[in-house]
Design an enzyme around this catalytic site. Structure first.
Site, PDB file in Angstrom:
ATOM      1  N   GLY A   1      -2.351   1.863   3.470  1.00 57.33           N
ATOM      2  CA  GLY A   1      -1.502   2.075   2.235  1.00 57.33           C
ATOM      3  C   GLY A   1       0.112   2.092   2.695  1.00 57.33           C
ATOM      4  O   GLY A   1       0.431   3.108   3.338  1.00 57.33           O
ATOM      5  N   ALA A   2       0.848   1.061   2.179  1.00 57.43           N
ATOM      6  CA  ALA A   2       2.462   1.058   2.803  1.00 57.43           C
ATOM      7  C   ALA A   2       2.999   2.267   2.662  1.00 57.43           C
ATOM      8  O   ALA A   2       3.886   3.124   3.452  1.00 57.43           O
ATOM      9  CB  ALA A   2       3.120   0.049   2.318  1.00 57.43           C
TER      10      ALA A   2
ATOM     11  N   ARG B   1       1.178  -1.795  13.000  1.00 56.68           N
ATOM     12  CA  ARG B   1       0.885  -2.836  11.986  1.00 56.68           C
ATOM     13  C   ARG B   1       2.305  -3.656  11.660  1.00 56.68           C
ATOM     14  O   ARG B   1       3.128  -3.286  11.518  1.00 56.68           O
ATOM     15  CB  ARG B   1       0.361  -2.297  10.598  1.00 56.68           C
ATOM     16  CG  ARG B   1      -0.970  -1.758  10.788  1.00 56.68           C
ATOM     17  CD  ARG B   1      -1.540  -1.242   9.590  1.00 56.68           C
ATOM     18  NE  ARG B   1      -2.473  -2.503   9.047  1.00 56.68           N
ATOM     19  CZ  ARG B   1      -2.627  -2.306   7.580  1.00 56.68           C
ATOM     20  NH1 ARG B   1      -2.443  -1.161   6.977  1.00 56.68           N
ATOM     21  NH2 ARG B   1      -3.254  -3.330   6.935  1.00 56.68           N
TER      22      ARG B   1
ATOM     23  N   CYS C   1      -7.525  -3.988  -4.260  1.00 58.67           N
ATOM     24  CA  CYS C   1      -7.427  -2.988  -3.186  1.00 58.67           C
ATOM     25  C   CYS C   1      -7.151  -1.637  -3.605  1.00 58.67           C
ATOM     26  O   CYS C   1      -7.609  -0.975  -4.569  1.00 58.67           O
ATOM     27  CB  CYS C   1      -6.173  -3.343  -2.134  1.00 58.67           C
ATOM     28  SG  CYS C   1      -6.208  -2.854  -0.434  1.00 58.67           S
TER      29      CYS C   1
ATOM     30  N   SER D   1      -3.864   0.991  -3.829  1.00 62.01           N
ATOM     31  CA  SER D   1      -2.525   1.323  -3.717  1.00 62.01           C
ATOM     32  C   SER D   1      -2.008   2.713  -4.264  1.00 62.01           C
ATOM     33  O   SER D   1      -2.475   2.879  -5.420  1.00 62.01           O
ATOM     34  CB  SER D   1      -1.636   0.230  -4.463  1.00 62.01           C
ATOM     35  OG  SER D   1      -0.439   0.677  -4.932  1.00 62.01           O
TER      36      SER D   1
ATOM     37  N   ASP E   1       2.804  -4.648  -0.048  1.00 62.89           N
ATOM     38  CA  ASP E   1       3.499  -4.095   1.094  1.00 62.89           C
ATOM     39  C   ASP E   1       4.713  -4.597   1.503  1.00 62.89           C
ATOM     40  O   ASP E   1       5.383  -3.946   2.353  1.00 62.89           O
ATOM     41  CB  ASP E   1       2.308  -4.666   2.327  1.00 62.89           C
ATOM     42  CG  ASP E   1       1.006  -4.248   2.032  1.00 62.89           C
ATOM     43  OD1 ASP E   1       0.595  -3.098   2.531  1.00 62.89           O
ATOM     44  OD2 ASP E   1       0.018  -4.682   1.038  1.00 62.89           O
TER      45      ASP E   1
ATOM     46  N   LYS F   1      10.263  -1.569   0.085  1.00 57.76           N
ATOM     47  CA  LYS F   1       9.249  -2.337   0.835  1.00 57.76           C
ATOM     48  C   LYS F   1      10.076  -3.853   0.986  1.00 57.76           C
ATOM     49  O   LYS F   1       9.436  -4.705   1.498  1.00 57.76           O
ATOM     50  CB  LYS F   1       8.115  -2.348   0.054  1.00 57.76           C
ATOM     51  CG  LYS F   1       7.148  -1.226   0.049  1.00 57.76           C
ATOM     52  CD  LYS F   1       5.901  -1.355  -0.637  1.00 57.76           C
ATOM     53  CE  LYS F   1       5.132   0.156  -0.487  1.00 57.76           C
ATOM     54  NZ  LYS F   1       4.109   0.050  -1.615  1.00 57.76           N
TER      55      LYS F   1
HETATM   56  P1  RI2 Z   1       0.902   1.639  -1.622  1.00 59.72           P
HETATM   57  C1  RI2 Z   1      -2.335  -1.697   0.840  1.00 59.72           C
HETATM   58  O1  RI2 Z   1      -2.434  -2.388   2.343  1.00 59.72           O
HETATM   59  C2  RI2 Z   1      -2.663  -2.719  -0.122  1.00 59.72           C
HETATM   60  O2  RI2 Z   1      -2.317  -4.065   0.076  1.00 59.72           O
HETATM   61  C3  RI2 Z   1      -1.587  -1.930  -1.130  1.00 59.72           C
HETATM   62  O3  RI2 Z   1      -1.410  -2.902  -2.193  1.00 59.72           O
HETATM   63  C4  RI2 Z   1      -0.337  -1.810  -0.423  1.00 59.72           C
HETATM   64  O4  RI2 Z   1      -1.043  -1.100   0.855  1.00 59.72           O
HETATM   65  C5  RI2 Z   1       0.373  -0.632  -0.937  1.00 59.72           C
HETATM   66  O5  RI2 Z   1      -0.327   0.534  -1.100  1.00 59.72           O
HETATM   67  P2  RI2 Z   1      -3.494  -1.821   3.408  1.00 59.72           P
HETATM   68  O6  RI2 Z   1      -2.812  -0.746   4.093  1.00 59.72           O
HETATM   69  O7  RI2 Z   1       2.169   1.733  -0.688  1.00 59.72           O
HETATM   70  O8  RI2 Z   1      -4.812  -1.365   2.668  1.00 59.72           O
HETATM   71  O9  RI2 Z   1       1.131   1.441  -2.893  1.00 59.72           O
HETATM   72  O10 RI2 Z   1      -3.943  -2.805   4.462  1.00 59.72           O
HETATM   73  O11 RI2 Z   1      -0.025   3.045  -1.334  1.00 59.72           O
END
Ligand code: RI2
Length: 309
Positions: free
Chosen positions: A19-20, A61, A129, A131, A198, A234
């Protein structure tokens, strides 16, 4: 040297940190540890170490502008500092990191507060997903006494939706778990969709987990408002100057371990959802139209436009 940075980068690559928002926090905390592990004796040497750290983190990443913006800002504070002594410069790293972390937390709170108000009692909310911004918003809504239920997608190939489902159950929210391809089947029962992000581009498009644009499309078809909950940081300034946001493509074996040898397996982690499908961006500046993203960035984070590398 840079032990914490290397460890953190590896955890980000392997998605032990996901998560970003969490990725950015982990990167900032790794940068904060540099002074303890560094042998730099001069400002020049410290900046060289920071530059190496930046490279290691940025290559962990690809689609992580929040992490890049955080790291760039902290380094810029060291560059611009008039201090020359290492001890003082180490303090600059520490205070800049703390300031950034505080800003991230404040943004998350504001997003949750405003997003919670958009949830009407007895709503069915679909998310995709995991977030942390979205789950925090939903937690806030539950604390505010809103009654709602969640439909969450499993999110192939690595099932981040399971984490969302567990977190929702933990706070006592009725949760229904579906395979990604069932989203359209259930959309006519959905009152609103909320997903994370992201990356945000200068045109107001949003990059999020693969599968998001299909959900946005069917939400539009079903007239269910599609919201994106995200910190403005972001935003990727490079998109302003012509670059495309890079889309990370992950290893094929996440999709099919030991697949037949000649089979081509593709595994993009993210995709772009066009602004036309986005009802609103829930961010620290309010609930805004994706069309006004650059104005919001100019108002709140003008410094971002100077940071390109
Ligand atoms: P928060 C995640 O990516 C999802 O795409 C999610 O929507 C986004 O990060 C943002 O997450 P991954 O790391 O910053 O699972 O809101 O590939 O936590």
């Amino acid at each position: 040297m840079l032990r914490s940075v290397k460890n953190t980068a590896e955890k980000i690559r392997q998605m032990q940190i996901q998560g970003a928002h969490n990725v950015a926090i982990a990167a900032i905390e790794a940068i904060e540890k540099i002074p303890n592990e560094s042998s730099a004796a001069t400002k020049k040497e410290l900046l060289e170490e920071l530059s190496q750290a930046k490279h290691i983190l940025f290559t962990s990443r690809e689609t992580e502008p929040l992490m890049r913006n955080s790291v760039r800002w902290i380094i810029s504070q060291v560059e611009q500092s008039k201090e020359t002594k290492i001890r003082q410069l180490n303090c600059v790293i520490s205070s800049a990191s703390q300031q950034f972390l505080k800003n991230l937390q404040e943004s998350k709170e504001k997003i949750a507060e405003m997003g919670s108000k958009r949830i009407r009692d007895n709503s069915v909310i679909l998310t995709h997903c995991h977030s942390s911004t979205v789950t925090y918003l939903l937690e806030k809504a539950a604390q505010d006494g809103k009654s709602f239920e969640i439909i969450c997608t499993e999110t192939r190939p690595i099932f981040q939706g399971r984490r969302t489902a567990k977190e929702m159950l933990d706070i006592g929210v009725k949760t229904t778990f579906i395979v990604d391809s069932a989203a359209r089947f259930f959309m006519n029962q959905v009152d609103l969709v909320i997903v994370g992000a992201d990356a945000i581009t200068s045109e107001g498009n949003v990059v999020n987990k693969i599968g998001t644009s299909t959900i946005a499309l069917i939400a539009t078809e079903a007239r269910a408002p599609f919201y994106v909950a995200t910190e403005l940081l972001k935003f990727d300034p490079a998109t302003m100057y012509g670059d495309y946001e890079k889309i990370e493509e992950r290893a094929p074996d996440e999709v099919w371990e030991n697949a037949p040898p000649k089979l081509v397996v593709r595994n993009p982690a993210f995709e772009v959802t066009r602004r036309d499908f986005i009802h609103g961006i829930i961010c620290e500046e309010g609930i805004i139209s994706p069309h006004s993203i650059t104005e919001a960035m100019h108002r709140k984070y003008l410094w971002i436009f100077d940071q390109k590398s």
